[in-house]
Design a protein around this motif. Structure first.
Motif, short mmCIF file in Angstrom:
data_model
loop_
_atom_site.label_atom_id
_atom_site.label_comp_id
_atom_site.label_asym_id
_atom_site.label_seq_id
_atom_site.Cartn_x
_atom_site.Cartn_y
_atom_site.Cartn_z
N PHE A 1 0.84 -1.20 0.00
CA PHE A 1 0.00 0.00 0.00
C PHE A 1 0.88 1.25 0.00
O PHE A 1 1.98 1.24 0.54
CB PHE A 1 -0.94 0.00 1.23
N THR B 1 2.16 4.97 1.01
CA THR B 1 2.15 5.99 2.07
C THR B 1 2.69 7.26 1.42
O THR B 1 3.01 7.25 0.23
CB THR B 1 3.03 5.59 3.27
N TYR C 1 5.96 2.81 -0.96
CA TYR C 1 4.98 1.74 -0.75
C TYR C 1 5.47 0.81 0.35
O TYR C 1 6.64 0.44 0.39
CB TYR C 1 4.75 0.94 -2.04
N GLY D 1 2.29 -4.53 3.65
CA GLY D 1 1.50 -4.67 4.87
C GLY D 1 1.12 -6.09 5.22
O GLY D 1 0.85 -6.91 4.33
N HIS E 1 2.47 0.36 11.37
CA HIS E 1 1.66 1.50 10.94
C HIS E 1 0.33 1.45 11.67
O HIS E 1 -0.30 0.39 11.73
CB HIS E 1 1.43 1.44 9.43
N PRO F 1 0.92 7.02 9.00
CA PRO F 1 1.11 7.64 7.69
C PRO F 1 0.06 8.71 7.41
O PRO F 1 -1.08 8.59 7.85
CB PRO F 1 0.99 6.48 6.69
N ALA G 1 -3.50 5.50 2.64
CA ALA G 1 -2.99 4.70 3.76
C ALA G 1 -3.93 4.84 4.96
O ALA G 1 -4.24 3.87 5.65
CB ALA G 1 -1.58 5.16 4.13
N GLN G 2 -4.40 6.06 5.21
CA GLN G 2 -5.31 6.29 6.34
C GLN G 2 -6.63 5.56 6.13
O GLN G 2 -7.16 4.95 7.07
CB GLN G 2 -5.57 7.79 6.49
N LEU H 1 -5.95 1.87 6.80
CA LEU H 1 -5.76 1.58 8.22
C LEU H 1 -7.07 1.68 9.00
O LEU H 1 -7.34 0.89 9.89
CB LEU H 1 -4.71 2.53 8.82
N GLY I 1 4.84 -3.11 8.30
CA GLY I 1 5.08 -2.74 6.90
C GLY I 1 6.47 -2.22 6.64
O GLY I 1 6.77 -1.05 6.87
N THR J 1 4.10 7.89 -5.03
CA THR J 1 4.02 8.46 -3.69
C THR J 1 4.51 9.90 -3.72
O THR J 1 5.28 10.29 -4.61
CB THR J 1 4.89 7.66 -2.69
#
Ligand code: TXA
Ligand code: MG
Length: 317
Positions: A32, A34, A38, A41, A68, A125, A130-131, A134, A143, A177
């Motif tokens: 994934f 951030t 990447y 995870g 994370h 992150p 990413a949020q 998560l 990760g 990213t």
């Protein structure tokens, strides 16, 4: 989702995020994005899932992983924050910052995550995707960067697939990213904020000068000097190219290609790994890189370049 080998490429929409979180709950590996690079995870509470990270990357088991988390509360569940760490995250966890703090016992994290260390590396992150992942997953994600051990970190889903396709369940594709370099890692030996790895986060001017971990210190990560390495050799501080070299420029040093023609360090950080992946893909066996000023983000760039140029070891981290 589209398949690449046995690895799914997931779109960054609600369905893609839900699929990624389901795979993670089932103990599978999902890469994934951030804001840095990447990550690869796995549910940090499932020992077999965490073990699979080490296998997929070919990573030695003694090298611990960053955890994370979706919020500060979850971070404080796994780590004991010294005052200096708490004040760093008080106004919101800064982008590109990982904190190594004493590990809280009995919280259910797999012991493989810390690799026997009494500390845990935690990161919240900032990148939206990413949020969302998560929050949907609702727990801690171990990760490391989503590359085979010792190679250049991925800044796109294609980079992830070129290294790990067929070895992981899926990659959540959020495009390139933002920062393109890994997080800054700070530890707190004796409560003193100490830089373990230079990275994206830069200390605010108001902060007292940070201690830098000594090279070769057992608590400093990235001990092995060859790391972040492309397949070809790398020569640094090259103002001009020698015959047969592919020359990466910066600012006034034009090169065959440039990290940033304008001499902008942020642009250079975002381009660095991408160009090294490009060198790998094109089979460049000799790479020369222009000098980069050793200030601000330039310090993190130079750290990665020195490792890319270091003599290669049979055993890479
Ligand atoms: O930007 C990043 O930090 C990315 C994204 C995916 O979060 N992650 C990343 O992970 O770069 P990795 O595993 O490639 O590098 C993390 C470094 C390793 O050198 C590891 O040794 C160090 O963090 N580390 C992890 N836990 C530690 C701990 N408890 N104490 C000291 N160093 C630790
Ligand atoms: Mg890495």
């Amino acid at each position: 989702s589209r398949m690449d080998g046995t690895t799914e490429r997931l779109d960054p929409d609600a369905a893609g995020v839900a699929r990624a979180a389901d795979l993670l709950r089932a103990g599978r590996l999902v890469a994934f994005p951030t804001e840095t690079v990447y990550g690869l995870g796995a549910d940090a509470r499932q020992g077999e899932a965490v073990a699979a990270i080490f296998e997929a990357k070919g990573r030695p088991r003694f090298n611990p992983l960053i955890v994370h988390v979706p919020d500060v509360r979850e971070a404080e569940r796994y780590g004991v924050f010294p005052a200096a760490a708490r004040s760093l995250v008080a106004g919101g966890w800064p982008a590109g910052l990982t904190l190594v703090v004493p590990l809280r016992e009995g919280t259910g994290l797999s012991p493989l995550v810390s690799a026997g260390n009494p500390t845990v590396a935690l990161r919240l992150p900032k990148a939206d995707l990413a949020q969302r992942l998560l929050r949907n997953f609702g727990g801690p994600l171990a990760g490391p960067s989503a590359n085979p051990s010792g190679r250049v970190s991925p800044t796109t889903a294609d980079h992830v697939l070129s290294g790990l396709s067929g070895r992981i369940a899926a990659v959540l594709d959020g495009g390139p990213t933002e920062a393109g370099l890994e997080s800054t890692i700070l530890g707190f030996p004796d409560g003193v904020p100490t830089v373990y790895r230079e990275g994206v986060w830069q200390a605010p001017a108001s902060m007292p000068r940070l201690t830098k971990a000594g090279e070769g210190r057992a608590d400093a990560p990235g001990q092995f000097s060859s790391h972040y390495a492309p397949k070809g050799s790398v020569r640094l501080d090259a103002v001009t190219a020698r015959p047969g070299e592919w020359h990466i420029g910066f600012g006034p040093v034009r090169g065959d290609v440039s990290l940033s023609p304008a001499g902008d360090l942020r642009e250079a950080a975002a381009a660095l790994f991408s160009l090294l992946h490009e060198a790998d893909a094109a089979g460049r066996d000799r790479i020369a890189v222009a000098p980069i000023p050793d200030r601000g983000l330039g310090r993190a760039i130079n750290d990665r370049l020195r490792r890319a140029a270091a003599p290669r070891q049979a055993f890479r981290l």
